[in-house]
Design a protein around this motif. Structure first.
Motif, mmCIF file in Angstrom:
data_model
loop_
_atom_site.group_PDB
_atom_site.id
_atom_site.type_symbol
_atom_site.label_atom_id
_atom_site.label_comp_id
_atom_site.label_asym_id
_atom_site.label_seq_id
_atom_site.Cartn_x
_atom_site.Cartn_y
_atom_site.Cartn_z
ATOM 1 N N ARG A 62 -0.604 -57.478 23.815
ATOM 2 C CA ARG A 62 -1.581 -57.563 22.804
ATOM 3 C C ARG A 62 -1.172 -57.878 21.443
ATOM 4 O O ARG A 62 -1.752 -57.966 20.378
ATOM 5 C CB ARG A 62 -2.408 -56.014 22.771
ATOM 6 C CG ARG A 62 -2.917 -55.847 23.899
ATOM 7 C CD ARG A 62 -3.716 -54.638 23.825
ATOM 8 N NE ARG A 62 -3.451 -53.344 23.749
ATOM 9 C CZ ARG A 62 -3.842 -52.595 22.632
ATOM 10 N NH1 ARG A 62 -4.738 -52.701 21.897
ATOM 11 N NH2 ARG A 62 -3.095 -51.316 22.863
ATOM 12 N N LEU A 63 0.134 -57.696 21.252
ATOM 13 C CA LEU A 63 0.970 -57.697 19.744
ATOM 14 C C LEU A 63 1.801 -58.898 19.622
ATOM 15 O O LEU A 63 1.694 -59.860 18.978
ATOM 16 C CB LEU A 63 1.444 -56.421 19.272
ATOM 17 C CG LEU A 63 1.941 -56.227 17.776
ATOM 18 C CD1 LEU A 63 0.904 -56.450 16.745
ATOM 19 C CD2 LEU A 63 2.711 -55.009 17.771
ATOM 20 N N VAL A 64 3.039 -58.584 20.468
ATOM 21 C CA VAL A 64 4.286 -59.813 20.226
ATOM 22 C C VAL A 64 3.762 -61.358 20.388
ATOM 23 O O VAL A 64 4.180 -61.885 19.602
ATOM 24 C CB VAL A 64 5.415 -59.213 21.167
ATOM 25 C CG1 VAL A 64 6.543 -60.034 20.759
ATOM 26 C CG2 VAL A 64 5.743 -57.658 20.685
ATOM 27 N N LEU A 65 3.259 -61.315 21.731
ATOM 28 C CA LEU A 65 3.072 -62.718 21.812
ATOM 29 C C LEU A 65 1.882 -63.415 21.218
ATOM 30 O O LEU A 65 1.934 -64.417 20.853
ATOM 31 C CB LEU A 65 2.518 -62.738 23.453
ATOM 32 C CG LEU A 65 3.800 -62.112 24.419
ATOM 33 C CD1 LEU A 65 3.076 -62.129 25.748
ATOM 34 C CD2 LEU A 65 4.890 -62.970 24.219
ATOM 35 N N LYS A 96 -0.731 -46.903 23.848
ATOM 36 C CA LYS A 96 -2.004 -47.601 23.490
ATOM 37 C C LYS A 96 -2.096 -47.486 21.856
ATOM 38 O O LYS A 96 -2.453 -48.433 21.258
ATOM 39 C CB LYS A 96 -2.966 -47.397 24.274
ATOM 40 C CG LYS A 96 -3.244 -48.512 25.163
ATOM 41 C CD LYS A 96 -4.437 -48.091 25.978
ATOM 42 C CE LYS A 96 -5.756 -48.990 26.186
ATOM 43 N NZ LYS A 96 -6.528 -49.271 24.887
ATOM 44 N N LYS A 97 -2.208 -46.180 21.519
ATOM 45 C CA LYS A 97 -2.564 -45.694 20.032
ATOM 46 C C LYS A 97 -1.626 -46.348 19.194
ATOM 47 O O LYS A 97 -2.019 -46.959 18.026
ATOM 48 C CB LYS A 97 -2.763 -44.277 20.233
ATOM 49 C CG LYS A 97 -3.196 -43.905 18.656
ATOM 50 C CD LYS A 97 -3.495 -42.534 18.438
ATOM 51 C CE LYS A 97 -3.828 -42.279 16.893
ATOM 52 N NZ LYS A 97 -2.887 -42.837 15.948
ATOM 53 N N ILE A 98 -0.257 -46.290 19.565
ATOM 54 C CA ILE A 98 0.730 -46.646 18.616
ATOM 55 C C ILE A 98 0.508 -48.451 18.401
ATOM 56 O O ILE A 98 0.669 -48.972 17.201
ATOM 57 C CB ILE A 98 2.212 -46.650 18.952
ATOM 58 C CG1 ILE A 98 2.314 -45.095 19.446
ATOM 59 C CG2 ILE A 98 3.239 -46.985 18.179
ATOM 60 C CD1 ILE A 98 2.457 -44.136 18.150
ATOM 61 N N VAL A 99 0.245 -48.989 19.609
ATOM 62 C CA VAL A 99 -0.187 -50.474 19.667
ATOM 63 C C VAL A 99 -1.224 -50.722 18.487
ATOM 64 O O VAL A 99 -1.376 -51.769 17.694
ATOM 65 C CB VAL A 99 -0.109 -51.072 20.773
ATOM 66 C CG1 VAL A 99 -0.395 -52.938 20.862
ATOM 67 C CG2 VAL A 99 1.165 -50.891 21.577
ATOM 68 N N ASP A 100 -2.248 -49.999 19.005
ATOM 69 C CA ASP A 100 -3.493 -49.924 18.257
ATOM 70 C C ASP A 100 -3.209 -49.753 16.600
ATOM 71 O O ASP A 100 -3.687 -50.649 15.604
ATOM 72 C CB ASP A 100 -4.624 -49.085 18.663
ATOM 73 C CG ASP A 100 -5.322 -49.569 19.943
ATOM 74 O OD1 ASP A 100 -4.935 -50.573 20.382
ATOM 75 O OD2 ASP A 100 -5.726 -48.449 20.586
ATOM 76 N N ASP A 101 -2.504 -48.868 16.183
ATOM 77 C CA ASP A 101 -2.115 -48.541 14.951
ATOM 78 C C ASP A 101 -1.589 -49.688 13.995
ATOM 79 O O ASP A 101 -1.724 -50.133 12.920
ATOM 80 C CB ASP A 101 -1.267 -47.250 14.760
ATOM 81 C CG ASP A 101 -2.180 -45.992 15.195
ATOM 82 O OD1 ASP A 101 -3.310 -46.148 15.208
ATOM 83 O OD2 ASP A 101 -1.304 -44.871 15.321
ATOM 84 N N THR A 102 -0.534 -50.337 14.857
ATOM 85 C CA THR A 102 0.047 -51.544 14.432
ATOM 86 C C THR A 102 -0.664 -52.635 14.155
ATOM 87 O O THR A 102 -0.596 -53.580 13.023
ATOM 88 C CB THR A 102 1.601 -51.853 15.111
ATOM 89 O OG1 THR A 102 2.405 -50.698 15.499
ATOM 90 C CG2 THR A 102 2.286 -52.949 14.558
ATOM 91 N N ILE A 103 -1.438 -52.898 15.138
ATOM 92 C CA ILE A 103 -2.597 -54.108 15.029
ATOM 93 C C ILE A 103 -3.367 -53.542 14.034
ATOM 94 O O ILE A 103 -3.821 -54.869 12.858
ATOM 95 C CB ILE A 103 -3.205 -54.264 16.443
ATOM 96 C CG1 ILE A 103 -2.293 -54.844 17.362
ATOM 97 C CG2 ILE A 103 -4.525 -55.114 16.077
ATOM 98 C CD1 ILE A 103 -3.248 -54.913 18.710
ATOM 99 N N GLY A 104 -3.907 -52.374 13.642
ATOM 100 C CA GLY A 104 -4.688 -51.950 12.559
ATOM 101 C C GLY A 104 -3.810 -52.425 11.287
ATOM 102 O O GLY A 104 -4.582 -52.842 10.398
ATOM 103 N N ALA A 105 -2.672 -52.000 11.232
ATOM 104 C CA ALA A 105 -1.974 -52.063 9.980
ATOM 105 C C ALA A 105 -1.913 -53.695 9.392
ATOM 106 O O ALA A 105 -1.911 -53.903 8.273
ATOM 107 C CB ALA A 105 -0.625 -51.611 10.033
ATOM 108 N N ILE A 106 -1.472 -54.489 10.271
ATOM 109 C CA ILE A 106 -1.308 -55.979 9.871
ATOM 110 C C ILE A 106 -2.381 -56.932 10.005
ATOM 111 O O ILE A 106 -2.317 -58.080 9.756
ATOM 112 C CB ILE A 106 -0.220 -56.437 10.900
ATOM 113 C CG1 ILE A 106 -0.337 -56.590 12.293
ATOM 114 C CG2 ILE A 106 1.224 -55.551 10.371
ATOM 115 C CD1 ILE A 106 0.695 -57.259 12.991
ATOM 116 N N SER A 107 -3.409 -56.397 10.883
ATOM 117 C CA SER A 107 -4.418 -57.600 11.070
ATOM 118 C C SER A 107 -5.244 -58.270 10.138
ATOM 119 O O SER A 107 -5.457 -59.396 10.289
ATOM 120 C CB SER A 107 -5.698 -56.820 11.968
ATOM 121 O OG SER A 107 -6.221 -55.838 11.245
ATOM 122 N N ALA A 108 -5.236 -57.794 8.784
ATOM 123 C CA ALA A 108 -5.808 -58.199 7.771
ATOM 124 C C ALA A 108 -5.147 -59.425 7.421
ATOM 125 O O ALA A 108 -5.560 -60.287 6.816
ATOM 126 C CB ALA A 108 -6.030 -57.230 6.684
#
Ligand SMILES: [Zn+2]
Length: 345
Positions: free
Chosen positions: A229-232, A327-339
């Motif tokens: 969901r994040l790295v790739l 899952k929540k940690i990955v969600d948090d990271t995506i939330g932080a950088i998605s913009a």
């Protein structure tokens, strides 16, 4: 397939006065793994030469390098901080570790080598621009990346760091650099204390520093979730010209410096995923730089798994559902950088 290996017996001359987890026997375990994988005999062996001060200064401050080489002078032993020891062999080892990393990165980048593994000590990713830290004096992978950028061999690089500790040095050295995507999956809270999701770069580098601070107990499915969901997606979107991997093996479930639960097979999975994205976006350019990994049998087995990941062997993805915590940690990271990433998530 031409594999480049950096190894030199000088790396075993960097020794602590007392028992220390970052011990010369680690390299025996790595070499044993490379031999068991059938990679060692076929490899191109890169004889490392010392990195120059100019090369070191692509990521380190000149004053730090000067003082480091005055202290680690090839005759004395001592400590640079409570964790980071040096002995008479440390000066040559550190300079050749960085020099070997540079040479391997260049030869992989030129496609003279298909891929490379730097079996070097001391490790590097905790060394900041102006201080030694956490067994590290010179940040080998960052120096290799810094030289590729400085010499205009590459315009855009990714550094993926799966060592269980956050690579505070690499983060610091490229924190405002939009041309280096740094992605770290690590245990938090844990040494060195940095690596929160909210540490996402500054200035033009905002969004290019990506931290996944997993709590202890995370295993193969949580790492696979972070990859898928994040790295790739990040690597596909960023399109680096070379993927450099801070290859630590201390998130293995048998390692005694962490509470992570990765299996040996997870290293095959992560390697294969990175190899495949490298084939798609950067003509397969991928190189690995040894960081941690302290349980010697687990380290050796994980090296075999990494080599298997670089081969066209069948690969099973980890099965199961990631924990809600992971899952929540990955969600948090995506939330932080998605913009910063224009809707790729
Ligand atoms: Zn580590």
């Amino acid at each position: 397939m031409t594999v480049g290996i950096v190894y030199d017996s000088i790396f075993k001359k960097h020794v602590a006065r007392f028992d220390h987890p970052e011990c010369p026997e680690r390299l025996d375990a790595v070499v044993n793994g490379l031999k068991r994988a059938g990679v060692w005999e076929e490899a191109t062996h890169i004889v490392p030469v010392e990195a120059t001060v100019m090369e070191l200064c692509t990521v380190h401050e000149a004053l730090y390098v000067e003082r480091l080489l005055q202290t680690v002078d090839g005759s004395r032993r001592g400590n640079l901080d409570p964790d980071t020891f040096f002995s008479a062999g440390s000066r040559d080892a550190a300079l050749r570790a960085a020099g070997g990393a540079i040479e391997m990165a260049k030869r992989v980048h030129d496609r003279e080598l298909d891929w490379g593994f730097a079996a070097v000590r001391p490790p590097g990713h905790h060394a900041e621009s102006n201080r030694a830290c956490g067994f590290c004096m010179l940040n080998n992978i960052a120096i290799a990346a810094g030289v590729l950028l400085e010499q205009k061999m590459a315009a855009r690089l990714a550094i993926v760091d799966w060592d269980v500790h956050h690579g505070n040095g690499t983060q610091q050295q490229f924190y405002s650099n939009p041309d280096v995507l740094y992605i770290s999956i690590h245990q938090w809270p844990h040494f060195p204390g940095s690596g929160l999701s909210t540490e996402m770069g500054t200035g033009e580098g905002v969004g290019k520093n990506v931290n996944v601070p997993f709590p202890p107990g995370m295993g193969d499915v949580e790492y696979a979730d972070a990859f898928e969901r994040l790295v790739l997606p990040l690597l596909h979107a960023f399109r680096p010209e070379h993927i450099l991997v801070s290859a630590g093996f201390d998130a293995h479930r048998l390692d005694f410096l962490s509470g992570m639960r990765l299996s040996t097979e997870a290293y095959q999975y992560m390697t294969r995923q990175l190899k495949e994205v490298a084939q798609r976006v950067c003509d397969g350019r991928i190189s690995f730089y040894l960081e941690g990994g302290y349980q010697l049998n687990a380290l050796s087995d994980a090296i075999v798994a990494l080599c298997d990941g670089m081969r066209a062997l069948p690969l099973a993805s980890p099965q199961g559902t990631p924990s809600s915590t992971g899952k929540k940690i990955v969600d948090d990271t995506i939330g932080a950088i998605s913009a910063s990433w224009g809707g790729i998530f």
